[in-house]
Design a protein around this motif. Structure first.
Motif, PDB file in Angstrom:
ATOM      1  N   LEU A 114       0.793  -1.226   0.000  1.00  0.00           N
ATOM      2  CA  LEU A 114       0.000   0.000   0.000  1.00  0.00           C
ATOM      3  C   LEU A 114       0.827   1.278   0.000  1.00  0.00           C
ATOM      4  O   LEU A 114       0.651   2.126  -0.880  1.00  0.00           O
ATOM      5  N   ILE A 115       1.679   1.438   0.989  1.00  0.00           N
ATOM      6  CA  ILE A 115       2.384   2.709   1.155  1.00  0.00           C
ATOM      7  C   ILE A 115       3.255   3.039  -0.052  1.00  0.00           C
ATOM      8  O   ILE A 115       3.084   4.083  -0.687  1.00  0.00           O
ATOM      9  N   ALA A 116       4.205   2.175  -0.372  1.00  0.00           N
ATOM     10  CA  ALA A 116       5.137   2.481  -1.465  1.00  0.00           C
ATOM     11  C   ALA A 116       4.422   2.690  -2.798  1.00  0.00           C
ATOM     12  O   ALA A 116       4.670   3.709  -3.468  1.00  0.00           O
ATOM     13  N   PRO A 117       3.514   1.808  -3.217  1.00  0.00           N
ATOM     14  CA  PRO A 117       2.860   2.040  -4.507  1.00  0.00           C
ATOM     15  C   PRO A 117       2.024   3.320  -4.540  1.00  0.00           C
ATOM     16  O   PRO A 117       2.037   4.042  -5.534  1.00  0.00           O
ATOM     17  N   VAL A 118       1.309   3.609  -3.467  1.00  0.00           N
ATOM     18  CA  VAL A 118       0.474   4.816  -3.441  1.00  0.00           C
ATOM     19  C   VAL A 118       1.344   6.069  -3.483  1.00  0.00           C
ATOM     20  O   VAL A 118       1.038   7.017  -4.212  1.00  0.00           O
ATOM     21  N   VAL A 119       2.418   6.077  -2.724  1.00  0.00           N
ATOM     22  CA  VAL A 119       3.305   7.244  -2.705  1.00  0.00           C
ATOM     23  C   VAL A 119       3.836   7.526  -4.105  1.00  0.00           C
ATOM     24  O   VAL A 119       3.829   8.671  -4.564  1.00  0.00           O
ATOM     25  N   PHE A 120       4.272   6.486  -4.801  1.00  0.00           N
ATOM     26  CA  PHE A 120       4.836   6.702  -6.142  1.00  0.00           C
ATOM     27  C   PHE A 120       3.763   6.995  -7.186  1.00  0.00           C
ATOM     28  O   PHE A 120       4.056   7.579  -8.225  1.00  0.00           O
ATOM     29  N   ARG A 121       2.513   6.633  -6.904  1.00  0.00           N
ATOM     30  CA  ARG A 121       1.439   6.948  -7.833  1.00  0.00           C
ATOM     31  C   ARG A 121       0.920   8.367  -7.620  1.00  0.00           C
ATOM     32  O   ARG A 121       0.553   9.051  -8.570  1.00  0.00           O
ATOM     33  N   VAL A 122       0.909   8.841  -6.385  1.00  0.00           N
ATOM     34  CA  VAL A 122       0.280  10.122  -6.053  1.00  0.00           C
ATOM     35  C   VAL A 122       1.254  11.296  -6.096  1.00  0.00           C
ATOM     36  O   VAL A 122       0.892  12.385  -6.537  1.00  0.00           O
ATOM     37  N   LEU A 123       2.473  11.088  -5.651  1.00  0.00           N
ATOM     38  CA  LEU A 123       3.439  12.182  -5.566  1.00  0.00           C
ATOM     39  C   LEU A 123       4.324  12.227  -6.802  1.00  0.00           C
ATOM     40  O   LEU A 123       4.582  11.194  -7.418  1.00  0.00           O
TER      41      LEU A 123
ATOM     42  N   ALA B  72       7.763  12.146  -8.791  1.00  0.00           N
ATOM     43  CA  ALA B  72       8.865  11.204  -8.560  1.00  0.00           C
ATOM     44  C   ALA B  72       9.874  11.713  -7.530  1.00  0.00           C
ATOM     45  O   ALA B  72      10.284  10.970  -6.634  1.00  0.00           O
ATOM     46  N   GLU B  73      10.282  12.965  -7.650  1.00  0.00           N
ATOM     47  CA  GLU B  73      11.290  13.515  -6.716  1.00  0.00           C
ATOM     48  C   GLU B  73      10.770  13.510  -5.281  1.00  0.00           C
ATOM     49  O   GLU B  73      11.472  13.113  -4.355  1.00  0.00           O
ATOM     50  N   MET B  74       9.538  13.960  -5.089  1.00  0.00           N
ATOM     51  CA  MET B  74       8.950  13.992  -3.744  1.00  0.00           C
ATOM     52  C   MET B  74       8.721  12.570  -3.213  1.00  0.00           C
ATOM     53  O   MET B  74       8.946  12.306  -2.032  1.00  0.00           O
ATOM     54  N   ALA B  75       8.272  11.682  -4.078  1.00  0.00           N
ATOM     55  CA  ALA B  75       8.035  10.298  -3.661  1.00  0.00           C
ATOM     56  C   ALA B  75       9.336   9.660  -3.194  1.00  0.00           C
ATOM     57  O   ALA B  75       9.369   8.983  -2.166  1.00  0.00           O
ATOM     58  N   GLY B  76      10.399   9.882  -3.945  1.00  0.00           N
ATOM     59  CA  GLY B  76      11.699   9.344  -3.569  1.00  0.00           C
ATOM     60  C   GLY B  76      12.174   9.868  -2.225  1.00  0.00           C
ATOM     61  O   GLY B  76      12.674   9.107  -1.385  1.00  0.00           O
ATOM     62  N   ARG B  77      12.013  11.174  -2.006  1.00  0.00           N
ATOM     63  CA  ARG B  77      12.417  11.765  -0.711  1.00  0.00           C
ATOM     64  C   ARG B  77      11.574  11.198   0.427  1.00  0.00           C
ATOM     65  O   ARG B  77      12.089  10.908   1.513  1.00  0.00           O
ATOM     66  N   PHE B  78      10.271  11.062   0.178  1.00  0.00           N
ATOM     67  CA  PHE B  78       9.390  10.538   1.221  1.00  0.00           C
ATOM     68  C   PHE B  78       9.769   9.098   1.583  1.00  0.00           C
ATOM     69  O   PHE B  78       9.929   8.758   2.759  1.00  0.00           O
ATOM     70  N   ILE B  79       9.917   8.257   0.580  1.00  0.00           N
ATOM     71  CA  ILE B  79      10.250   6.851   0.835  1.00  0.00           C
ATOM     72  C   ILE B  79      11.603   6.743   1.522  1.00  0.00           C
ATOM     73  O   ILE B  79      11.781   5.945   2.445  1.00  0.00           O
TER      74      ILE B  79
ATOM     75  N   SER C 174      21.878   6.945  -5.566  1.00  0.00           N
ATOM     76  CA  SER C 174      20.761   7.778  -6.017  1.00  0.00           C
ATOM     77  C   SER C 174      21.171   9.247  -6.080  1.00  0.00           C
ATOM     78  O   SER C 174      20.833   9.963  -7.037  1.00  0.00           O
ATOM     79  N   ASP C 175      21.898   9.700  -5.076  1.00  0.00           N
ATOM     80  CA  ASP C 175      22.377  11.088  -5.063  1.00  0.00           C
ATOM     81  C   ASP C 175      23.314  11.350  -6.239  1.00  0.00           C
ATOM     82  O   ASP C 175      23.257  12.414  -6.862  1.00  0.00           O
ATOM     83  N   ARG C 176      24.170  10.393  -6.534  1.00  0.00           N
ATOM     84  CA  ARG C 176      25.078  10.537  -7.685  1.00  0.00           C
ATOM     85  C   ARG C 176      24.291  10.613  -8.984  1.00  0.00           C
ATOM     86  O   ARG C 176      24.615  11.411  -9.873  1.00  0.00           O
ATOM     87  N   LEU C 177      23.261   9.802  -9.107  1.00  0.00           N
ATOM     88  CA  LEU C 177      22.418   9.836 -10.306  1.00  0.00           C
ATOM     89  C   LEU C 177      21.762  11.201 -10.469  1.00  0.00           C
ATOM     90  O   LEU C 177      21.749  11.765 -11.569  1.00  0.00           O
ATOM     91  N   LYS C 178      21.216  11.726  -9.372  1.00  0.00           N
ATOM     92  CA  LYS C 178      20.554  13.037  -9.415  1.00  0.00           C
ATOM     93  C   LYS C 178      21.537  14.148  -9.765  1.00  0.00           C
ATOM     94  O   LYS C 178      21.152  15.169 -10.335  1.00  0.00           O
ATOM     95  N   ALA C 179      22.812  13.939  -9.423  1.00  0.00           N
ATOM     96  CA  ALA C 179      23.849  14.935  -9.737  1.00  0.00           C
ATOM     97  C   ALA C 179      24.375  14.774 -11.160  1.00  0.00           C
ATOM     98  O   ALA C 179      25.254  15.516 -11.577  1.00  0.00           O
ATOM     99  N   GLY C 180      23.827  13.795 -11.891  1.00  0.00           N
ATOM    100  CA  GLY C 180      24.209  13.638 -13.284  1.00  0.00           C
ATOM    101  C   GLY C 180      25.223  12.550 -13.577  1.00  0.00           C
ATOM    102  O   GLY C 180      25.685  12.423 -14.708  1.00  0.00           O
TER     103      GLY C 180
END
Length: 139
Positions: free
Chosen positions: A25-34, A36-43, A98-104
């Motif tokens: 429930l939690i993980a799928p709903v978070v990634f469906r509703v928020l 991507a960036e916010m969902a990732g931070r929340f999770i 993940s941080d390295r990916l976000k930094a390019g």
């Protein structure tokens, strides 16, 4: 022995229920509703307390089960031990990648994907193991 049985059953049920609730429930709903960036931070913020929950409930079940079933106690000990690895080793590694990916840094993708798959597989294995122990209370 009755008190130990109640503690073992309650701890195992809380472990299994918490893990299933998060995964189904939690993980799928978070990634469906928020977004991507916010969902990732929340999770990412949920995982440390989630792993503490898994560790506490599996450790409590391990201790309570020890005089009742060495096998089930051992399964709970394995869940707790794997949780320490996931929380203290794998999760920080995945977060760094993940941080390295976000930094390019595209070279971090393979390591991130591998770590994420390992994390998902480990959590699924733990959930199945907890379900097996829980089912033992019924059968």
């Amino acid at each position: 022995m009755t008190a130990l049985l109640v503690i073992a059953l309650f701890s195992t049920a809380l472990l299994f229920g918490g893990m299933a609730f998060f995964a189904a429930l939690i993980a799928p709903v978070v990634f469906r509703v928020l977004p991507a960036e916010m969902a990732g931070r929340f999770i990412r913020s949920v995982f440390p307390p989630y792993y503490l929950w898994v560790l506490a409930t599996s450790a409590a079940a391990c201790v309570a089960l020890f005089p009742l079933s060495k096998t089930d106690s051992g399964i709970m000990a394995a869940i707790a031990g794997l949780t320490v690895f996931l929380r203290q080793v794998l999760m920080p590694r995945i977060n760094a990648l993940s941080d390295r990916l976000k930094a390019g840094d595209a070279s971090a993708q393979r390591g991130f994907d591998t770590g994420h798959r390992l994390s998902v597989a480990a959590n699924l294995l733990q959930l199945i193991a907890a379900g097996v122990v829980l089912a033992g209370f019924v059968f």
